[in-house]
Scaffold this motif. Structure first.
Motif, PDB file in Angstrom:
ATOM      1  N   THR A   1     -23.335  15.947 -27.098  1.00  0.00           N
ATOM      2  CA  THR A   1     -23.347  15.370 -25.748  1.00  0.00           C
ATOM      3  C   THR A   1     -21.954  14.893 -25.361  1.00  0.00           C
ATOM      4  OG1 THR A   1     -25.598  14.594 -26.194  1.00  0.00           O
ATOM      5  CG2 THR A   1     -24.504  13.724 -24.243  1.00  0.00           C
ATOM      6  N   LEU A   2     -21.227  14.368 -26.343  1.00  0.00           N
ATOM      7  CA  LEU A   2     -19.880  13.864 -26.108  1.00  0.00           C
ATOM      8  C   LEU A   2     -18.966  14.956 -25.570  1.00  0.00           C
ATOM      9  CD1 LEU A   2     -18.701  11.008 -26.634  1.00  0.00           C
ATOM     10  CD2 LEU A   2     -17.763  11.896 -28.765  1.00  0.00           C
ATOM     11  N   SER A   3     -19.092  16.142 -26.120  1.00  0.00           N
ATOM     12  CA  SER A   3     -18.252  17.256 -25.677  1.00  0.00           C
ATOM     13  C   SER A   3     -18.583  17.672 -24.243  1.00  0.00           C
ATOM     14  CB  SER A   3     -18.429  18.462 -26.614  1.00  0.00           C
ATOM     15  OG  SER A   3     -19.773  18.926 -26.598  1.00  0.00           O
ATOM     16  N   GLN A   4     -19.835  17.488 -23.851  1.00  0.00           N
ATOM     17  CA  GLN A   4     -20.239  17.832 -22.491  1.00  0.00           C
ATOM     18  C   GLN A   4     -19.720  16.824 -21.477  1.00  0.00           C
ATOM     19  OE1 GLN A   4     -24.500  18.772 -22.190  1.00  0.00           O
ATOM     20  NE2 GLN A   4     -24.515  19.193 -24.385  1.00  0.00           N
ATOM     21  N   VAL A   5     -19.589  15.571 -21.898  1.00  0.00           N
ATOM     22  CA  VAL A   5     -19.086  14.529 -21.003  1.00  0.00           C
ATOM     23  C   VAL A   5     -17.669  14.859 -20.557  1.00  0.00           C
ATOM     24  CG1 VAL A   5     -18.388  12.091 -20.877  1.00  0.00           C
ATOM     25  CG2 VAL A   5     -20.566  12.717 -21.920  1.00  0.00           C
ATOM     26  N   ASP A   6     -16.882  15.449 -21.445  1.00  0.00           N
ATOM     27  CA  ASP A   6     -15.502  15.825 -21.112  1.00  0.00           C
ATOM     28  C   ASP A   6     -15.424  16.783 -19.935  1.00  0.00           C
ATOM     29  OD1 ASP A   6     -13.781  14.383 -22.701  1.00  0.00           O
ATOM     30  OD2 ASP A   6     -14.059  15.702 -24.432  1.00  0.00           O
ATOM     31  N   SER A   7     -16.484  17.552 -19.731  1.00  0.00           N
ATOM     32  CA  SER A   7     -16.452  18.580 -18.698  1.00  0.00           C
ATOM     33  C   SER A   7     -16.579  18.033 -17.280  1.00  0.00           C
ATOM     34  CB  SER A   7     -17.572  19.605 -18.949  1.00  0.00           C
ATOM     35  OG  SER A   7     -18.855  19.000 -18.802  1.00  0.00           O
TER      36      SER A   7
END
Length: 238
Positions: free
Chosen positions: A38-44
């Motif tokens: 989920t953390l990696s998706q927040v960056d987007s």
């Protein structure tokens, strides 16, 4: 909004972390994998400058969890289960139903309660492993409390009563976990200095939800004020 839409999927994945065939360490690892995904998706979708005063980790943790994840309503579950066992609980539109149907409902409720308790236990242990580093990478700790209120508490608290109660409970958890750079005194100062603006810019429903939030926060403050020993033990060093 993205987390709100995605939360039903997250809730389903969270239940997988409590798999009884996994060891305690494996459960925490599974929770961490979900968190990192989920953390990696927040960056987007989040602007890069957002993380100057509040960490991506704290922001994501706040938005992926819900009230049941950190505070299982055990009293309510126990009450419903007891009523079902005694045949006092109505489970359908037609009033009291057949014993067979009531038994199915009782079993489903017991399974739900057990699962919720197991998930909350995994999340509690996982949060303890994360607390120390939640804000360690933030450059501007002076504005951490303001940024957290602006990007997390204010957008969510007015959405519903469960969200308001979740916000209150999450703040308490951060304090209980001794989260570095999260100043409880500064937090309460900011809350009460902005309460008028929050309420007068809210709809009737949002203001009602804020009332639940501040009710829980004030209850906690009165508890701390009850004695010096309580304050020193639960709040003095935080």
């Amino acid at each position: 909004i993205a987390c709100l839409i995605h939360r039903p999927v997250l809730e389903w994945k969270l239940k997988k972390t409590a798999d009884k065939n996994l060891s305690a360490d494996e459960q925490i690892q599974k929770m961490e994998e979900l968190f990192q995904s989920t953390l990696s998706q927040v960056d987007s979708f989040a602007p890069k400058d957002r993380w100057q005063s509040v960490s991506k980790e704290l922001y994501t943790m706040f938005w992926i969890l819900n009230l049941k994840c950190i505070a299982v309503p055990g009293v309510d579950y126990s009450k419903v289960i007891k009523e079902l066992k005694l045949g006092k609980r109505e489970t359908g539109d037609s009033g009291k139903v057949k014993a067979e149907d009531r038994q199915k409902h009782l079993h489903a409720m017991e399974v739900e309660y057990k699962t919720a308790t197991q998930v909350a236990s995994v999340i509690s242990r996982w949060m303890k492993t994360k607390a120390g580093g939640l804000l360690s990478g933030v450059e501007n700790h002076v504005d951490t409390i303001s940024s957290f209120l602006e990007t997390c508490i204010v957008p969510r608290c007015g959405q519903s009563i469960p969200d308001a109660l979740y916000c209150s409970r999450f703040l308490l958890l951060l304090q209980q976990l001794d989260t570095p750079y999260f100043n409880s005194i500064q937090l309460h100062d900011k809350l009460y200095s902005t309460i008028h603006g929050l309420l007068f810019s809210s709809t009737e429903t949002e203001a009602w939800n804020w009332g639940y939030f501040f009710g829980e926060v004030l209850k906690r403050l009165l508890h701390w004020r009850s004695s010096k020993a309580v304050y020193e033990k639960e709040c003095g060093s935080r």
